[in-house]
Design an enzyme around this catalytic site. Structure first.
Site, PDB file in Angstrom:
ATOM      1  N   LYS A 165      52.294   0.723  11.801  1.00  0.00           N
ATOM      2  CA  LYS A 165      51.162   0.253  10.983  1.00  0.00           C
ATOM      3  C   LYS A 165      51.234   1.048   9.693  1.00  0.00           C
ATOM      4  O   LYS A 165      50.993   2.248   9.651  1.00  0.00           O
ATOM      5  CB  LYS A 165      49.846   0.528  11.722  1.00  0.00           C
ATOM      6  CG  LYS A 165      48.702  -0.377  11.349  1.00  0.00           C
ATOM      7  CD  LYS A 165      48.268  -0.306   9.894  1.00  0.00           C
ATOM      8  CE  LYS A 165      47.138   0.653   9.660  1.00  0.00           C
ATOM      9  NZ  LYS A 165      46.845   0.849   8.217  1.00  0.00           N
ATOM     10  N   GLY A 182      47.764  -3.718   6.872  1.00  0.00           N
ATOM     11  CA  GLY A 182      46.343  -4.030   7.025  1.00  0.00           C
ATOM     12  C   GLY A 182      45.528  -2.764   7.082  1.00  0.00           C
ATOM     13  O   GLY A 182      46.059  -1.655   6.929  1.00  0.00           O
ATOM     14  N   GLY A 210      43.027   0.232   8.589  1.00  0.00           N
ATOM     15  CA  GLY A 210      42.996   1.046   9.798  1.00  0.00           C
ATOM     16  C   GLY A 210      41.929   0.601  10.780  1.00  0.00           C
ATOM     17  O   GLY A 210      42.166   0.538  11.992  1.00  0.00           O
ATOM     18  N   GLU A 259      40.780  -2.216  11.243  1.00  0.00           N
ATOM     19  CA  GLU A 259      41.040  -3.553  11.795  1.00  0.00           C
ATOM     20  C   GLU A 259      42.302  -3.502  12.674  1.00  0.00           C
ATOM     21  O   GLU A 259      42.209  -3.342  13.894  1.00  0.00           O
ATOM     22  CB  GLU A 259      41.150  -4.560  10.645  1.00  0.00           C
ATOM     23  CG  GLU A 259      39.819  -4.671   9.890  1.00  0.00           C
ATOM     24  CD  GLU A 259      39.849  -5.540   8.643  1.00  0.00           C
ATOM     25  OE1 GLU A 259      38.773  -5.720   8.054  1.00  0.00           O
ATOM     26  OE2 GLU A 259      40.930  -6.022   8.236  1.00  0.00           O
ATOM     27  N   GLY A 304      44.746  -1.221  12.769  1.00  0.00           N
ATOM     28  CA  GLY A 304      45.033   0.108  13.327  1.00  0.00           C
ATOM     29  C   GLY A 304      44.260   0.307  14.617  1.00  0.00           C
ATOM     30  O   GLY A 304      44.810   0.698  15.652  1.00  0.00           O
ATOM     31  N   GLU A 357      49.453  14.065  14.262  1.00  0.00           N
ATOM     32  CA  GLU A 357      49.817  14.968  13.151  1.00  0.00           C
ATOM     33  C   GLU A 357      48.710  14.822  12.129  1.00  0.00           C
ATOM     34  O   GLU A 357      48.602  13.781  11.469  1.00  0.00           O
ATOM     35  CB  GLU A 357      51.149  14.544  12.523  1.00  0.00           C
ATOM     36  CG  GLU A 357      52.342  14.558  13.460  1.00  0.00           C
ATOM     37  CD  GLU A 357      52.936  15.944  13.669  1.00  0.00           C
ATOM     38  OE1 GLU A 357      52.396  16.924  13.125  1.00  0.00           O
ATOM     39  OE2 GLU A 357      53.933  16.032  14.399  1.00  0.00           O
TER      40      GLU A 357
END
Ligand code: NAD
Length: 497
Positions: free
Chosen positions: A189, A219, A221, A223, A225, A263
């Site tokens: 993503k 797209g 995050g 949505e 993600g 991370e």
């Protein structure tokens, strides 16, 4: 343009084409037909392209494609995965300049100091993980002649790799080749603010991979993600981004016991001992602060602790060096510092600078305000250095993710280690000292996943990399990190005879 017989998109040719995403080997629009404009941080208002606004149904399609591709990819002899990754490394290397230029357009990172090294790191990471693809192997226990007791390092299945905008190619390089070498398939993503280099990378890489092994979604995050994090078909979420979103990802993925590695952000200390007040240290501090990435680096040494005996001297010399950095068009070879990614981040940095100025006792050692390059309309912010900062202030505790350095004086080793560790973050740290025992004692006592002594550069391929505390969970970059992050162990005990 042709790279090793592969036709790829040009970096940016002045038009703003539609750049579809990659699902199951096909370049597709979002099911809902919606698009997001990608604008250049260095040239406000300049539209570079449109990318699909993927949503849940697109996540479903990509995960299904990755699941379908997984068994055949997993069951290959490692040499086949190795061959593909090494071919990709060669093709990416041929396209490295295009990837670097597109990085400069897409992220605002300056071409010479940042974007070129970043695209080369991507190449190196594909080559590294291609080279060690045979090392994802198990062990045999000496359990007697009537037993064969062995472990297999098995791939996890479908990995969702969620990327930030600050150095997309480098972060993709930490996830994609490692996950693929271990036999997983992946759905990436891309960050909504900087998706174009990831699409170009996928365009090149996918020529050497079976359909569905590498998929890329574009797209928002919240949505697509979120849909990936929640998706039952995703076995592992490998997330790089802010600590705020990372906490949420850990909860959501954790609630369905998906594997997860994070991370996240940092506010890394850089500690200067009195005997290290040298020009080499001052150069190192500038590098460690990642000024040439506009400070938009998770490992930026953004809390500078200098012993009080050399405080004014070191801060003064650093200011003189940092002043010389040329802020400008990311595409210009002469530029040392490019643009901030977007309006929101730009406003946030200004807000922190205002907050810093308003603190009583603060000294503005370098004022970055009003130094916007002539004739450029973008999100440009020159370096700002605050001196005599207190470690409890907001500017010393929160990740600014901009070219703002705070300098804090200290007296004793115990005091500076306590202040350095007084942070919710624990990603990187830098120790500057010519005394071996003091340097190593300090490095050992710092609560960070990565400490450097007398140097301030970036990660070396093959090293362990990851955070303590709110800076993350899990390790990437190394063989050991990839084994831990992208495989699980199966023990098989066989009675013989
Ligand atoms: P971010 O957390 O806002 O976004 C990161 C990614 O997560 C984006 O792709 C975004 O679309 C997605 N996302 C947002 N909400 C989501 C949700 N609910 N579910 C799933 N995905 C979601 O971070 P950012 O602003 O893109 O990046 C900057 C941050 O990343 C900084 O804090 C920086 O320190 C950190 N970072 C860490 C490292 C590291 O290696 N530790 C490297 C680079 C950046």
């Amino acid at each position: 343009m042709s790279v090793s017989g592969v036709t790829v998109a040009k970096p940016f040719d002045g038009t703003a084409p539609d750049r579809p995403m990659l699902i199951g080997g096909q370049w597709v629009e979002a099911v809902a037909g919606e698009w997001i404009d990608v604008v250049s941080p260095g040239h406000r208002g300049l539209k570079l392209a449109r990318v699909p606004r993927a949503r849940e149904e697109d996540a479903d399609r990509a995960v299904a494609a990755a699941r379908k591709a997984w068994p055949a990819w997993r069951d290959l002899h490692f040499k086949e995965r190795q061959k593909a990754l090494l071919q990709i490394a060669d093709a990416l290397e041929k396209a490295a300049e295009d990837l670097a230029q597109l990085t400069a357009w897409d992220t605002g990172n300056a071409l010479r100091p940042q974007a070129r090294p970043e695209s080369q790191t991507l190449v190196n990471l594909f080559r590294y993980f291609g080279g060690i693809a045979g090392e994802f192997k198990g062990t045999v226990l000496p359990a007697g002649s009537d037993q064969l007791q062995y472990t297999r390092r098995e791939s996890l299945g479908v990995v969702a790799g969620i990327l930030p905008w600050n150095s997309p190619l480098m972060i993709a390089g930490m996830k994609v080749p490692a996950a693929l070498a271990a036999g997983n398939t992946i759905v990436l993503k891309a960050a909504e603010d900087a998706p174009l280099t990831i699409l170009l990378m996928a365009e090149i890489a996918s020529k050497f991979l079976p359909d569905g092994v590498l998929n890329v979604l574009t797209g928002f995050g919240t949505e697509v993600g979120e849909a990936l994090v929640q998706h039952k078909g995703v076995d592992k979420v490998s997330f790089t981004g802010s600590s705020r979103v990372g906490h949420h990802v850990a909860e959501a993925a954790g609630s369905r016991l998906a594997h997860v590695s994070l991370e996240l952000g940092g506010k890394s200390p850089s500690i200067v001992f009195p005997d290290a007040a040298t020009d080499a240290t001052v150069d190192g501090l500038l590098t460690a602060m990642r000024f040439t990435r506009q400070g938009q680096s998770c490992t930026a040494g953004s809390r500078l602790f200098v012993h009080e005996d050399v405080f004014d001297d070191v801060v003064g010399r650093l200011v003189e060096k940092v002043k010389l950095l040329k802020v400008g068009d990311p595409l210009d070879e002469a530029t040392d510092m490019g643009a901030i990614i977007n309006q929101k981040q730009f406003d946030q940095i200004k807000n922190y600078i205002e907050d810093g100025r308003s603190q009583s006792g603060v000294r503005v050692a370098l004022d970055g305000e009003g130094k916007v390059p002539d004739g450029l309309d973008g999100f440009y912010q020159a370096p700002t250095i605050f001196a005599n900062v207190d470690n409890s202030w907001r500017i010393a505790q929160e990740e600014i993710f901009g070219p703002v350095l705070v300098a804090i004086p200290w007296r004793t080793r115990d005091e500076v280690i306590r202040m350095a560790n007084d942070s919710t973050y624990g990603l990187a740290a830098y120790v500057w000292s010519n005394k071996l025992d003091e340097a190593i004692d300090t490095a050992n006592r710092i609560e960070s996943g990565w400490v450097q002594v007398n140097q301030g550069g970036g990660q070396n391929i093959g090293q362990s990399y990851g955070g303590y505390k709110s800076s993350g969970i899990g390790r990437e970059f190394s063989l050991e990190g990839a084994m831990e992050s992208f495989t699980q162990i199966k023990q098989i005990n066989v009675k013989i005879g």
